[in-house]
Design a protein around this motif. Structure first.
Motif, PDB file in Angstrom:
ATOM      1  N   SER A 129       6.821  -6.003 -38.831  1.00  0.00           N
ATOM      2  CA  SER A 129       5.597  -6.793 -38.879  1.00  0.00           C
ATOM      3  C   SER A 129       5.929  -8.156 -39.488  1.00  0.00           C
ATOM      4  CB  SER A 129       4.540  -6.087 -39.721  1.00  0.00           C
ATOM      5  OG  SER A 129       4.935  -6.102 -41.074  1.00  0.00           O
ATOM      6  N   LEU A 130       5.116  -9.125 -39.152  1.00  0.00           N
ATOM      7  CA  LEU A 130       5.334 -10.468 -39.690  1.00  0.00           C
ATOM      8  C   LEU A 130       5.264 -10.428 -41.217  1.00  0.00           C
ATOM      9  CD1 LEU A 130       5.846 -13.391 -38.912  1.00  0.00           C
ATOM     10  CD2 LEU A 130       3.397 -13.759 -38.890  1.00  0.00           C
ATOM     11  N   ARG A 131       4.445  -9.506 -41.749  1.00  0.00           N
ATOM     12  CA  ARG A 131       4.338  -9.378 -43.205  1.00  0.00           C
ATOM     13  C   ARG A 131       5.704  -9.061 -43.816  1.00  0.00           C
ATOM     14  NH1 ARG A 131      -0.345  -8.375 -45.532  1.00  0.00           N
ATOM     15  NH2 ARG A 131      -1.171  -7.421 -43.646  1.00  0.00           N
ATOM     16  N   ALA A 156       1.403  -8.683 -36.783  1.00  0.00           N
ATOM     17  CA  ALA A 156       2.018  -8.953 -35.479  1.00  0.00           C
ATOM     18  C   ALA A 156       3.488  -8.520 -35.483  1.00  0.00           C
ATOM     19  CB  ALA A 156       1.913 -10.441 -35.158  1.00  0.00           C
ATOM     20  N   ALA A 157       3.941  -8.077 -34.317  1.00  0.00           N
ATOM     21  CA  ALA A 157       5.326  -7.615 -34.197  1.00  0.00           C
ATOM     22  C   ALA A 157       6.267  -8.785 -33.954  1.00  0.00           C
ATOM     23  CB  ALA A 157       5.440  -6.618 -33.056  1.00  0.00           C
ATOM     24  N   VAL A 158       7.313  -8.859 -34.753  1.00  0.00           N
ATOM     25  CA  VAL A 158       8.352  -9.873 -34.542  1.00  0.00           C
ATOM     26  C   VAL A 158       9.712  -9.184 -34.661  1.00  0.00           C
ATOM     27  CG1 VAL A 158       7.005 -11.825 -35.403  1.00  0.00           C
ATOM     28  CG2 VAL A 158       8.362 -10.479 -36.997  1.00  0.00           C
ATOM     29  N   PRO A 159      10.746  -9.765 -34.066  1.00  0.00           N
ATOM     30  CA  PRO A 159      12.077  -9.186 -34.278  1.00  0.00           C
ATOM     31  C   PRO A 159      12.477  -9.370 -35.737  1.00  0.00           C
ATOM     32  CG  PRO A 159      12.116 -10.954 -32.628  1.00  0.00           C
ATOM     33  CD  PRO A 159      10.773 -10.949 -33.209  1.00  0.00           C
ATOM     34  N   PRO A 160      13.247  -8.463 -36.311  1.00  0.00           N
ATOM     35  CA  PRO A 160      13.611  -8.583 -37.722  1.00  0.00           C
ATOM     36  C   PRO A 160      14.561  -9.750 -37.957  1.00  0.00           C
ATOM     37  CG  PRO A 160      14.809  -6.781 -36.712  1.00  0.00           C
ATOM     38  CD  PRO A 160      13.830  -7.262 -35.688  1.00  0.00           C
ATOM     39  N   LEU A 161      14.512 -10.307 -39.158  1.00  0.00           N
ATOM     40  CA  LEU A 161      15.413 -11.386 -39.583  1.00  0.00           C
ATOM     41  C   LEU A 161      15.400 -12.561 -38.603  1.00  0.00           C
ATOM     42  CD1 LEU A 161      18.461  -9.207 -40.661  1.00  0.00           C
ATOM     43  CD2 LEU A 161      16.323  -9.611 -41.847  1.00  0.00           C
ATOM     44  N   LEU A 162      14.203 -12.880 -38.139  1.00  0.00           N
ATOM     45  CA  LEU A 162      14.046 -13.923 -37.129  1.00  0.00           C
ATOM     46  C   LEU A 162      14.031 -15.308 -37.768  1.00  0.00           C
ATOM     47  CD1 LEU A 162      13.166 -14.455 -34.080  1.00  0.00           C
ATOM     48  CD2 LEU A 162      10.850 -14.524 -34.964  1.00  0.00           C
ATOM     49  N   LEU A 163      13.342 -15.416 -38.892  1.00  0.00           N
ATOM     50  CA  LEU A 163      13.019 -16.746 -39.413  1.00  0.00           C
ATOM     51  C   LEU A 163      14.037 -17.283 -40.407  1.00  0.00           C
ATOM     52  CD1 LEU A 163       9.200 -16.159 -39.886  1.00  0.00           C
ATOM     53  CD2 LEU A 163      10.364 -17.324 -38.013  1.00  0.00           C
ATOM     54  N   GLN A 164      14.696 -16.383 -41.128  1.00  0.00           N
ATOM     55  CA  GLN A 164      15.605 -16.860 -42.173  1.00  0.00           C
ATOM     56  C   GLN A 164      16.705 -17.788 -41.633  1.00  0.00           C
ATOM     57  OE1 GLN A 164      18.911 -15.369 -42.755  1.00  0.00           O
ATOM     58  NE2 GLN A 164      19.321 -16.745 -44.472  1.00  0.00           N
TER      59      GLN A 164
END
Lengths: 252, 569
Positions: B205-207, B241-249
């Motif tokens: 999750s985005l959280r 919302a569903a996001v792929p893990p470790l997307l933003l870092q």
């Protein structure tokens, strides 16, 4: 006699660490600290240090750019510093350039410092080693691809011009090179070979095949999006779906 | 293949035969009204329905089709060619037409054999198609498994720059403020534990993703003080919302490095997430002056791209946009909740395939298959014609000049037809290009009839009755079908055995990557315990020293081993 040092790293703690560790060597004198490429260049020109500790991941002109600019017979000896640049580390290793890995340990620094001191005593700032390493890392600008390949069988070696290779086929952990109707074997994984070939001429078309695009005559559909490449020699090479896009991009 | 699919396929084939016969006869010169034609043609063609059943039953006795099966099929074909004329005789008698059995037998023999051959070849093609489908699915599964495993492996190596720089920061700050260094180290430990927990999942999750990002931001803040500011702006409605893990870092890391790394004053990175009309958009923006993204950074960003693609396919987009001095990474993906599949399983799918492979010994070049097909068929037809003319008065007495006249066109025609059918069969699919096949078949047939008739007129000064040409046409169409089926299924089998070999190599590779991942994950506990020991170091010197040792240990673990590539012999 003291050795005059400039330390360049964009992180303050890293500069502090180098300064502290160098002060323990007894003969290092820190004459400057810089946080980016541009100021490092300026400081080196102005202060003419004996040694430059250079972080290669700096903004405003990376450490490698700085090294390229300051390396000369009269320039400072350079000790590269990196956290995890595997490409750079490999090049430094191969050409015996001095480097340190972060976090820098006391012993490692002492060893590196001894080496630098030795070099300087012999009047050798290591320009050749640094230049050789830099040249190898210069892949982005003028890539040097393998032009000849040596294939050895039963003690006899054959020199193959890379441009003559029609296609290369992986088998176990060696590669079969198909050249003008003959096959030669080299003991290398196909991915290693692939990295050494000009990507504009040689394209991976399958997990186990690289094709010379100049040799391609025709491409026929096979099944499930896979294709068969027919070479000028008549040889058929299977192209799997996953490599198709990259292959087609070669033909604009 | 299910019984139903089998019945549908052969039912369609039977209807095609029926349609072809009706069309040929109706267009012919028989002059009979359609209802009367149907009363003969429908039952005569219905004869083939049970025959199809028998042919398939025999064909599917064994999975590997030993030569004995083909001999059995040839005998059944002969039996069918003997029974069919008798059946036709009865049907014709039913409408008041009397025909001699021998005339019917000789006249229909070759067509009957050919129809049976098409059934057998068709079933061969179908079973190969089945094997193809199974392989296609398992190959796709394996490729996905490998891609996933490689993505996981990449994730673990994703930010070693950050990791080792942070460790150096901790080692150095211990000399300044030991408790603060310990705190940063525990943050780092938490971050690593979280990364291990997140990276094995396909989606989070985005959280969760933002909580990881915030933990990362705190460490960077310790390192850079006021020079690093991270602002996260995400309303509640996007948090699940569903996001792929470790997307933003990686994106934040990238922005920090290029955006304001050099500025003494530092800068701010803003992460903004918004939901709008079923689309989740996330923007990572810096406020700095930096060089454009260099080639080498590409790897981190391409991992981000691949992760997005893995989860959302084509529906997701990822763009880097320069806005004056600032750089923005813009992500857009479908807005949906996290699905309750706690996938931690990236094990390789079982390699066992329910469809057995044809034995490699049965492989032959397609040309050889053609020669066998034709010579077998010719041998049957010639011997049967010979037997028929021995035991009774043949319908058309054998005359050598007729044979020669026909074969002047016939022989090159069959040769050309074989070459054409093989070439077309290897390039075009059957069902999807059915119209093309029909056009080619009809054109070839027409050419055969017109040329043959012209030569016959020129050489013998006579012409056949129209029925004979109809017979030719049926023959040609059936032969074209059989040839295309043979050619196509031959190539299909090549593909299948190629894929089967490849799957062995692929699963070995998947196993190798997974084994490495498993080792890393098994090591996770060790790493954490080791970090705890480092954190508990009593003095600043010992903390410094154990951080350096820990970093060396870690580096040895995450450096990729030389990959064992290629196909095992």
């Amino acid at each position: 006699m003291t050795i005059r040092v400039i330390v360049a790293d964009d992180e303050k703690a890293a500069r502090t660490r180098l300064t502290r560790l160098l002060s323990m060597t007894g003969d290092a004198e820190i004459i400057g600290q810089c946080a980016d490429g541009a100021s490092t260049l300026a400081q080196v020109k102005m202060l003419r240090p004996d040694v430059l500790f250079l972080d290669i991941e700096m903004p405003e002109g990376s450490g490698l750019d700085v090294a390229r600019a300051v390396t000369s017979k009269t320039g400072p000896a350079i000790v590269f510093v990196t956290a995890f640049d595997q490409y750079a580390v490999r090049a430094f290793e191969v050409h015996a350039a001095d480097y340190l890995l972060k976090p820098i340990g006391e012993e490692r620094l002492a060893v590196a410092w001894d080496r630098v001191r030795d070099h300087l005593r012999r009047g050798d700032p290591g320009t050749d080693r640094v230049l050789a390493a830099l040249q190898e890392l210069n892949t982005g600008k003028a890539p040097a691809y393998r032009e000849r390949i040596l294939a050895t069988r039963d003690g006899r070696s054959t020199v193959i011009l890379t441009a003559d290779v029609e296609w290369a086929e992986a088998a176990a952990n060696y590669v079969k090179l198909h050249v003008a109707g003959a096959t030669h074997i080299i003991r290398e994984p196909i991915s290693v070979l692939e990295a050494q070939l000009d990507p504009l001429r040689f394209v991976r078309v399958h997990r186990s095949a690289i094709v010379n695009v100049d040799q391609v005559r025709e491409i026929q559909p096979w099944f499930s999006g896979d294709q068969v490449i027919i070479l000028r020699s008549g040889a058929k090479v299977k192209m799997s779906r996953t490599y198709r896009k990259a292959f087609q991009e070669r033909f604009g | 293949m299910t019984r139903r699919a089998l019945a549908t396929t052969f039912g369609a084939g039977w209807l095609a035969l029926l349609g072809m016969r009706i069309a040929m006869n109706y267009a012919g010169a028989s002059g009979r009204p359609l209802p009367q034609l149907l009363m003969v043609i429908v039952p005569v063609t219905a004869f083939w329905l049970p025959v199809i059943g028998i042919a398939l039953w025999v064909d599917r006795r064994t999975a590997t089709r030993p030569a004995g099966i083909f001999i059995a099929q040839a005998l059944i074909a002969l039996l069918v060619a003997i029974l069919e004329p008798w059946f036709v005789q009865q049907v014709l008698a039913g409408v008041g037409l009397a025909r001699s059995y021998i005339t019917l037998f000789v006249g229909r023999f070759d067509t009957n054999i050919l129809i049976y051959a098409v059934i057998v070849v068709g079933d061969l093609a179908l079973t190969r198609l089945e094997a193809f489908r199974v392989r296609e699915r398992s190959a796709a599964r394996l490729e996905q498994a490998l891609a996933d495993a490689q993505l996981h492996a990449l994730a673990i190596q994703l930010q070693p720059h950050f990791l080792f720089n942070a460790l150096q920061f901790v080692a150095e700050s211990a000399h300044d403020d030991l408790p603060a260094a310990r705190r940063t180290l525990s943050h780092l430990r938490g971050l690593m534990a979280q990364a291990f927990a997140l990276e094995r999942r396909v989606e989070v999750s985005l959280r969760e993703e933002l909580s990881f990002l915030t933990a990362y931001g705190e460490i960077q803040q310790s390192r850079f003080g006021d020079r690093f500011r991270l602002i996260v702006d995400a309303p509640d409605d996007v948090m699940s919302a569903a996001v792929p893990p470790l997307l933003l870092q990686p994106l934040v890391e990238n922005a920090a490095r290029h955006g304001f790394g050099s500025r003494g004053s530092g800068g701010t990175i803003a992460v903004t997430a918004r939901a709008n009309e079923g689309v989740l958009s996330i923007v990572v923006a810096d406020d700095g002056v930096g060089p454009p993204v260099s080639v080498r950074d590409g790897q981190g960003l391409s991992v981000t791209r691949r992760r997005l693609e893995r989860l959302h396919g084509e529906a997701a987009t990822f763009k880097l946009v320069r806005m004056g001095d600032r750089t923005e990474a813009r992500l857009r993906m479908p807005l949906r909740e996290v699905q309750p599949i706690p996938t931690g399983d990236h094990s390789a799918p079982a390699n066992a395939s329910p469809v057995p492979l044809e034995p490699p010994g049965a492989r032959m070049p397609v040309g050889m298959g053609m020669v066998l097909f034709w010579s077998g068929l010719m041998a049957l037809v010639i011997s049967a014609t010979a037997v028929a003319s021995l035991i009774g008065p043949a319908a058309a007495p054998f005359r050598i000049e007729r044979l020669i006249a026909d074969e002047i066109v016939g022989f090159p025609f069959w040769l050309a037809m074989t070459v054409a059918a093989v070439a077309v069969g290897r390039r075009l699919p059957i069902v999807r290009a059915i119209a093309v096949h029909a056009a080619i078949g009809i054109t070839l047939t027409m050419a055969h009839v017109l040329l043959g008739d012209a030569v016959r007129r020129a050489v013998l000064g006579e012409t056949y009755p129209l029925e004979a040409y109809q017979q030719w046409a049926v023959w040609d169409m059936l032969a074209y079908t059989a040839l295309v089926l043979i050619a196509r299924s031959h190539d299909l089998r090549d593909w299948v055995s190629e894929k089967a070999r490849e799957e062995v190599a692929l699963s070995a590779e998947v196993r190798a990557v997974n084994a490495r991942l498993d080792r890393l994950h098994l090591m996770q506990a060790d790493l954490m315990a080791e970090l705890d020991r480092v954190i508990a170091s009593p003095t600043m010197e010992s903390l410094d020293r154990s951080v350096v040792e820990f970093a060396e240990f870690l580096r040895a673990q995450i450096l990729p081993e030389p990959s064992a590539e290629g196909v095992p012999a």
